[in-house]
Write a protein that holds these residues in place. Structure first.
Motif, short mmCIF file in Angstrom:
data_model
loop_
_atom_site.label_atom_id
_atom_site.label_comp_id
_atom_site.label_asym_id
_atom_site.label_seq_id
_atom_site.Cartn_x
_atom_site.Cartn_y
_atom_site.Cartn_z
N MET A 99 0.74 -1.09 -0.12
CA MET A 99 0.08 -0.05 0.05
C MET A 99 0.81 1.25 -0.04
SD MET A 99 -3.38 -0.85 -0.05
CE MET A 99 -4.00 0.50 0.56
N PRO A 100 0.25 2.16 -0.45
CA PRO A 100 1.23 3.55 -0.71
C PRO A 100 1.50 4.05 0.89
CG PRO A 100 -0.83 3.63 -2.06
CD PRO A 100 -0.88 2.38 -1.23
N GLU A 101 2.43 4.85 1.15
CA GLU A 101 2.67 5.24 2.26
C GLU A 101 1.89 6.28 2.71
OE1 GLU A 101 7.03 6.41 4.47
OE2 GLU A 101 6.52 7.47 2.72
N LEU A 102 1.23 5.99 4.10
CA LEU A 102 -0.08 7.00 4.66
C LEU A 102 0.86 8.15 4.77
CD1 LEU A 102 -1.54 4.60 7.00
CD2 LEU A 102 -2.35 5.33 4.84
N PRO A 103 -0.04 9.45 4.89
CA PRO A 103 0.61 10.71 5.24
C PRO A 103 1.09 10.84 6.70
CG PRO A 103 -1.67 10.94 4.40
CD PRO A 103 -1.45 9.47 4.54
N ALA A 104 2.17 11.58 6.89
CA ALA A 104 2.96 11.76 7.97
C ALA A 104 2.28 12.25 9.25
CB ALA A 104 4.07 12.77 8.03
N PRO A 105 2.14 11.51 10.13
CA PRO A 105 1.37 12.45 11.38
C PRO A 105 1.95 13.32 11.71
CG PRO A 105 3.04 10.70 12.17
CD PRO A 105 3.01 10.63 10.63
N ASP A 106 1.00 14.21 12.63
CA ASP A 106 1.34 15.58 12.97
C ASP A 106 1.89 15.23 14.24
OD1 ASP A 106 1.36 18.18 13.03
OD2 ASP A 106 -0.82 18.38 12.91
N TYR A 107 2.55 16.62 14.80
CA TYR A 107 3.34 16.61 15.99
C TYR A 107 2.14 16.62 17.12
CZ TYR A 107 7.74 18.08 14.14
OH TYR A 107 9.01 17.90 13.28
N PRO A 108 2.45 16.30 18.40
CA PRO A 108 1.31 16.40 19.50
C PRO A 108 1.02 18.07 19.50
CG PRO A 108 3.22 15.15 20.02
CD PRO A 108 3.49 15.58 18.61
N ASP A 109 -0.08 18.47 19.85
CA ASP A 109 -0.57 19.66 20.19
C ASP A 109 0.39 20.52 20.72
OD1 ASP A 109 -2.89 18.67 18.49
OD2 ASP A 109 -4.27 18.89 20.43
N ASP A 110 1.04 20.37 21.70
CA ASP A 110 2.04 21.27 22.70
C ASP A 110 3.17 21.33 21.83
OD1 ASP A 110 2.42 18.39 23.28
OD2 ASP A 110 3.56 19.05 24.79
N VAL A 111 3.70 20.31 21.26
CA VAL A 111 4.96 20.43 20.53
C VAL A 111 4.65 21.42 19.25
CG1 VAL A 111 6.85 19.30 19.16
CG2 VAL A 111 5.85 18.19 21.10
N ARG A 112 3.70 21.03 18.49
CA ARG A 112 3.15 21.98 17.26
C ARG A 112 3.02 23.50 17.77
NH1 ARG A 112 1.63 21.19 11.81
NH2 ARG A 112 0.62 22.95 11.43
N ALA A 113 2.40 23.64 18.59
CA ALA A 113 2.23 25.08 19.01
C ALA A 113 3.67 25.67 19.53
CB ALA A 113 1.60 25.06 20.44
N ARG A 114 4.31 25.08 20.17
CA ARG A 114 5.74 25.62 20.25
C ARG A 114 6.60 25.84 19.13
NH1 ARG A 114 9.75 22.51 21.34
NH2 ARG A 114 8.61 20.81 21.80
N LEU A 115 6.62 24.66 18.02
CA LEU A 115 7.28 24.86 16.95
C LEU A 115 6.59 26.09 16.21
CD1 LEU A 115 7.98 21.27 15.82
CD2 LEU A 115 9.59 22.73 16.97
N GLU A 116 5.32 26.10 15.93
CA GLU A 116 4.60 27.32 15.50
C GLU A 116 5.34 28.68 15.85
OE1 GLU A 116 0.43 26.59 15.52
OE2 GLU A 116 0.74 25.34 13.69
N ARG A 117 5.34 28.87 17.15
CA ARG A 117 5.84 30.07 17.56
C ARG A 117 7.35 30.27 17.10
NH1 ARG A 117 3.17 28.26 22.44
NH2 ARG A 117 5.28 27.58 23.16
N ASP A 118 8.19 29.35 17.13
CA ASP A 118 9.38 29.34 16.72
C ASP A 118 9.54 29.74 15.33
OD1 ASP A 118 10.64 29.14 19.01
OD2 ASP A 118 10.99 27.19 18.96
N ALA A 119 8.73 29.31 14.30
CA ALA A 119 8.83 29.15 12.76
C ALA A 119 8.30 30.50 12.57
CB ALA A 119 7.53 28.36 12.30
N HIS A 120 7.11 31.07 13.47
CA HIS A 120 6.62 32.57 12.71
C HIS A 120 7.88 33.38 13.25
CE1 HIS A 120 2.78 30.99 11.97
NE2 HIS A 120 2.47 30.90 13.09
N GLU A 121 8.69 33.15 14.09
CA GLU A 121 9.76 34.13 14.45
C GLU A 121 10.78 34.05 13.09
OE1 GLU A 121 13.34 34.67 17.72
OE2 GLU A 121 11.48 33.63 18.21
N ILE A 122 11.12 32.67 12.88
CA ILE A 122 11.97 32.58 11.75
C ILE A 122 11.71 33.40 10.39
CG2 ILE A 122 13.18 30.98 10.40
CD1 ILE A 122 13.06 28.83 12.73
N ILE A 123 10.41 33.01 10.08
CA ILE A 123 9.64 33.30 8.83
C ILE A 123 9.77 34.85 8.69
CG2 ILE A 123 7.57 33.30 7.62
CD1 ILE A 123 6.84 30.63 8.34
N ALA A 124 9.45 35.63 9.90
CA ALA A 124 9.38 36.94 10.00
C ALA A 124 10.75 37.86 9.60
CB ALA A 124 8.95 37.37 11.15
#
Length: 291
Positions: free
Chosen positions: A14-39
């Protein structure tokens, strides 16, 4: 007679399934850092390289989940992110050790003993190139030039310099890393884990006490050419020759000033030049046929 795909060793799973997402707390932390980098960038997609370092700092390598995260926050496809993540060797694609031990096997380091060091570490650690020890502490790899040829052969640990190595000192180095003993680079900031290094490469400051001040600058051997280029007099010999050549006499307080025919660094091999070999003056070489 035809053979089935299974008999030919071909997998049609079977084709590889989509990658799972980060846990909510990890994703929230990474999103904060990511927005700082993108800016920091006028075009958001220019932030992809530091974002890959960011997700690498989370898990120690760039996972499918990390690439999915980068694609979503930058509005790219996962194919675009994967193309970049697989192009650069600085992004790990599988779990690796706390300490990336890289042995330079480029020309000068190899000549000075880099190949011997790499072979000794493979045998000592029981791993091959790009492989990790069973305890998860050390990943061994051979690396290309790190612009430290005047300290060859060089070993890098999480991109910090360990200069003038030998097979014996390199074995002791990896043993200390695996045993959790404190290891100090020859120059530069105190050693940290690979995940911590990845976060700094993402553009976040090194917050350890005294780490920034300890980074220092180029060593004496690296600065000899710069001083000569500025017209300054040659400094005292940086590294004495292993054999032959002038040596400072014991107890002699006078600083030896090398003559133009001497070499400032013991790694230099004598080279015939138009000044030292009149039979072969510098200049264009005639084409074949005397034209």
């Amino acid at each position: 007679m035809t053979t089935s795909s299974s008999e030919r060793g071909v997998s049609l799973g079977m084709p590889e399934l989509p990658a799972p997402d980060y846990p909510d707390d990890v994703r929230a932390r990474l999103e904060r850092d990511a927005h700082e980098i993108i800016a920091r960038y006028p075009d958001s997609r220019s932030a992809l390289l530091p974002l890959l370092h960011l997700v690498q700092s989370e898990e120690g390598h760039v996972t499918r989940t990390g690439m999915r995260f980068c694609a979503e926050v930058l509005g790219l496809t996962t194919a675009e992110v994967t193309a970049v993540a697989t192009f650069y060797t600085m992004y790990r694609r599988r779990p690796s050790g706390d300490y990336q031990v890289g042995v330079c096997t480029n020309t000068l380091c190899a000549v000075m003993g880099g190949d011997a060091i790499f072979e000794a570490l493979q045998e000592h650690l029981g791993v091959g190139n790009g492989e990790t020890t069973d305890d998860g502490k050390v990943t061994l790899e051979h690396i290309e030039c790190n612009a430290a040829c005047d300290y060859a052969p060089v070993v890098m640990v999480n991109w910090e310099f360990f200069d003038n190595q030998t097979p014996e000192t390199a074995r002791r180095l990896v043993d200390d890393l695996r045993a959790g003993r404190q290891v100090a680079p020859t120059r530069g900031a105190p050693l940290c884990t690979f995940k911590e290094t990845a976060r700094m490469l993402a553009g976040f400051p090194d917050e350890r006490d005294g780490a920034v001040e300890a980074t220092g600058s180029a060593g004496p051997a690296s600065l000899v050419g710069l001083r000569l280029a500025k017209g300054e007099s040659a400094a005292a010999r940086v590294v004495h020759p292993r054999d032959g050549g002038p040596h400072d006499e014991a107890g002699d307080t006078a600083v030896h000033q090398p003559s133009p025919s001497e070499h400032l660094i013991s790694h230099d091999a004598p080279q015939d030049t138009s000044a030292s070999d009149p039979a072969h003056p510098a200049g264009p070489v005639a084409d074949e046929g005397g034209q």
